[in-house]
Write an enzyme that holds these catalytic residues in place. Structure first.
Site, PDB file in Angstrom:
ATOM      1  N   ASP A 111      16.946  70.061  67.688  1.00  0.00           N
ATOM      2  CA  ASP A 111      16.136  69.479  68.758  1.00  0.00           C
ATOM      3  C   ASP A 111      16.859  68.360  69.506  1.00  0.00           C
ATOM      4  O   ASP A 111      17.934  67.898  69.079  1.00  0.00           O
ATOM      5  CB  ASP A 111      14.802  68.956  68.189  1.00  0.00           C
ATOM      6  CG  ASP A 111      14.975  68.143  66.912  1.00  0.00           C
ATOM      7  OD1 ASP A 111      16.104  67.714  66.622  1.00  0.00           O
ATOM      8  OD2 ASP A 111      13.988  67.940  66.199  1.00  0.00           O
ATOM      9  N   GLU A 129       5.266  69.857  66.038  1.00  0.00           N
ATOM     10  CA  GLU A 129       4.161  68.995  65.628  1.00  0.00           C
ATOM     11  C   GLU A 129       2.981  69.827  65.124  1.00  0.00           C
ATOM     12  O   GLU A 129       2.912  71.031  65.404  1.00  0.00           O
ATOM     13  CB  GLU A 129       3.713  68.162  66.836  1.00  0.00           C
ATOM     14  CG  GLU A 129       4.796  67.253  67.405  1.00  0.00           C
ATOM     15  CD  GLU A 129       5.117  66.062  66.507  1.00  0.00           C
ATOM     16  OE1 GLU A 129       4.882  66.123  65.288  1.00  0.00           O
ATOM     17  OE2 GLU A 129       5.629  65.056  67.033  1.00  0.00           O
ATOM     18  N   ASP A 170       3.960  63.889  59.233  1.00  0.00           N
ATOM     19  CA  ASP A 170       2.852  64.841  59.400  1.00  0.00           C
ATOM     20  C   ASP A 170       3.267  66.264  59.019  1.00  0.00           C
ATOM     21  O   ASP A 170       2.583  67.227  59.340  1.00  0.00           O
ATOM     22  CB  ASP A 170       2.324  64.800  60.840  1.00  0.00           C
ATOM     23  CG  ASP A 170       3.416  65.069  61.875  1.00  0.00           C
ATOM     24  OD1 ASP A 170       4.529  65.474  61.476  1.00  0.00           O
ATOM     25  OD2 ASP A 170       3.164  64.878  63.079  1.00  0.00           O
ATOM     26  N   HIS A 205       5.965  67.939  59.995  1.00  0.00           N
ATOM     27  CA  HIS A 205       6.650  68.764  60.993  1.00  0.00           C
ATOM     28  C   HIS A 205       8.122  69.014  60.646  1.00  0.00           C
ATOM     29  O   HIS A 205       8.755  68.219  59.951  1.00  0.00           O
ATOM     30  CB  HIS A 205       6.512  68.183  62.410  1.00  0.00           C
ATOM     31  CG  HIS A 205       7.304  66.947  62.683  1.00  0.00           C
ATOM     32  ND1 HIS A 205       6.735  65.764  63.076  1.00  0.00           N
ATOM     33  CD2 HIS A 205       8.649  66.707  62.659  1.00  0.00           C
ATOM     34  CE1 HIS A 205       7.687  64.872  63.279  1.00  0.00           C
ATOM     35  NE2 HIS A 205       8.849  65.415  63.028  1.00  0.00           N
TER      36      HIS A 205
HETATM   37  C1  GLP Z   1      12.209  63.681  63.864  1.00  0.00           C
HETATM   38  C2  GLP Z   1      13.152  64.868  63.889  1.00  0.00           C
HETATM   39  C3  GLP Z   1      13.027  65.689  62.611  1.00  0.00           C
HETATM   40  C4  GLP Z   1      13.147  64.783  61.409  1.00  0.00           C
HETATM   41  C5  GLP Z   1      12.048  63.745  61.445  1.00  0.00           C
HETATM   42  C6  GLP Z   1      12.079  62.808  60.250  1.00  0.00           C
HETATM   43  O1  GLP Z   1      10.916  64.047  64.146  1.00  0.00           O
HETATM   44  N1  GLP Z   1      12.886  65.711  65.000  1.00  0.00           N
HETATM   45  O2  GLP Z   1      14.022  66.694  62.604  1.00  0.00           O
HETATM   46  O3  GLP Z   1      13.065  65.552  60.241  1.00  0.00           O
HETATM   47  O4  GLP Z   1      12.226  62.977  62.624  1.00  0.00           O
HETATM   48  O5  GLP Z   1      13.045  61.821  60.434  1.00  0.00           O
HETATM   49  P1  GLP Z   1      13.555  60.823  59.334  1.00  0.00           P
HETATM   50  O6  GLP Z   1      14.519  61.592  58.519  1.00  0.00           O
HETATM   51  O7  GLP Z   1      14.215  59.720  60.094  1.00  0.00           O
HETATM   52  O8  GLP Z   1      12.373  60.391  58.550  1.00  0.00           O
END
Ligand code: GLP
Length: 260
Positions: A67, A143, A136, A138
């Site tokens: 993404d 989402e 959440d 995702h």
């Molecule tokens: C964002 C990214 C996800 C990632 C999530 C959690 O939403 N798009 O790919 O898994 O953050 O991030 P973190 O690892 O910083 O908790």
């Protein structure tokens, strides 16, 4: 699903890097799906170390990122382009022509997303998709409410995600409200998936992902329908799992099965 529980963040990172490195050694022209966020950072650091100290070769590896924030240029310090080059690509011998990260600057989004999907197919599909998990539940930026069959597209970020990611920006208002993300359906087509989670603020999402109902309310739960998934956790992220003892036991005796 294979559930691996390591004592801490360092253990989780090293284990995940070890698995990626093993897959690269077995298939030097592997296609990797990559994730951003703070969770895979330690794994990327370990992969860099394996490249520098043990000669892990990325020259034939192709990568597709999950993404990118829509509206950020690749040089923006919070863009996922910047993140990937800064934390991994600049430190390994990857061929820049084999690196794909969704563009956050495209105008014809539909055509672009179709191009991204086609590109993945053209190279033979993703062999190993790395994933983090949002609070959440995702994956990517899919989402809650995202179709479990969704493809690469633009997605409006949930307020919870904007809040979580505000820590990387000067303030909440600076966090982009949209992102281009692979869909759940795109992710599910990877031949293997590996999801990483660390810390107690992910424990609830991890429990829903692994043991909850398969539902678009928690898009990572779709992984329960995938034939080959590894979940690598640290102790804190595993604390809500109902069958935790079984996962630990199964992992401990798995090596015996390999001998058969
Ligand atoms: C964002 C990214 C996800 C990632 C999530 C959690 O939403 N798009 O790919 O898994 O953050 O991030 P973190 O690892 O910083 O908790």
């Amino acid at each position: 699903m294979r559930i691996i529980i390591e004592p801490d963040y360092e253990g989780m990172s090293k284990k995940a890097a070890q698995i990626v490195a093993e897959r690269i050694r077995n298939k030097p022209d592997i296609v990797l799906g990559l994730a951003t966020g703070s969770t895979p950072l330690g794994m990327y650091q370990e992969l860099v170390r394996l490249h520098k100290e043990e000669g892990l070769d990325f020259s034939k590896v192709t990568t597709f990122n999950l993404d990118e924030y829509w509206g950020l240029s690749p040089s923006h310090p919070q863009s996922y382009h910047y993140f990937m080059w800064n934390n991994l690509f600049s430190h390994i011998n990857i061929d820049p022509d084999r690196v794909y990260i969704p563009s956050g600057r495209v105008r014809d989004i539909k055509t672009y997303c179709q191009w991204y999907e086609d590109k993945i197919k053209q190279v033979g599909g993703i062999d190993l998709q790395i994933l983090g998990i949002g609070r959440d539940g995702h994956i990517g930026f899919n989402e809650p409410g995202s179709s479990l069959g969704s493809r690469t597209r633009i997605k409006t970020l949930a307020p919870e995600t904007v809040e979580d990611n505000a820590r990387f920006f000067k303030n909440k208002d600076e966090v982009p409200r949209y992102a281009i993300t692979m869909g759940v359906g795109t992710i599910m087509e990877a031949k293997e998936c590996m999801l990483l989670a660390s810390g107690k603020n992910k424990a609830e999402a991890v429990q829903k992902c692994v043991e909850g109902p398969v539902s678009s309310e928690c898009t990572s739960s779709a992984l329960q329908l995938h034939p080959k998934v590894i979940i690598v956790l640290d102790e804190e992220a595993s604390q809500n799992l109902k069958r935790k003892d079984y996962y630990i036991y199964a992992e401990r005796i798995a090596s015996r099965l390999e001998e058969i």
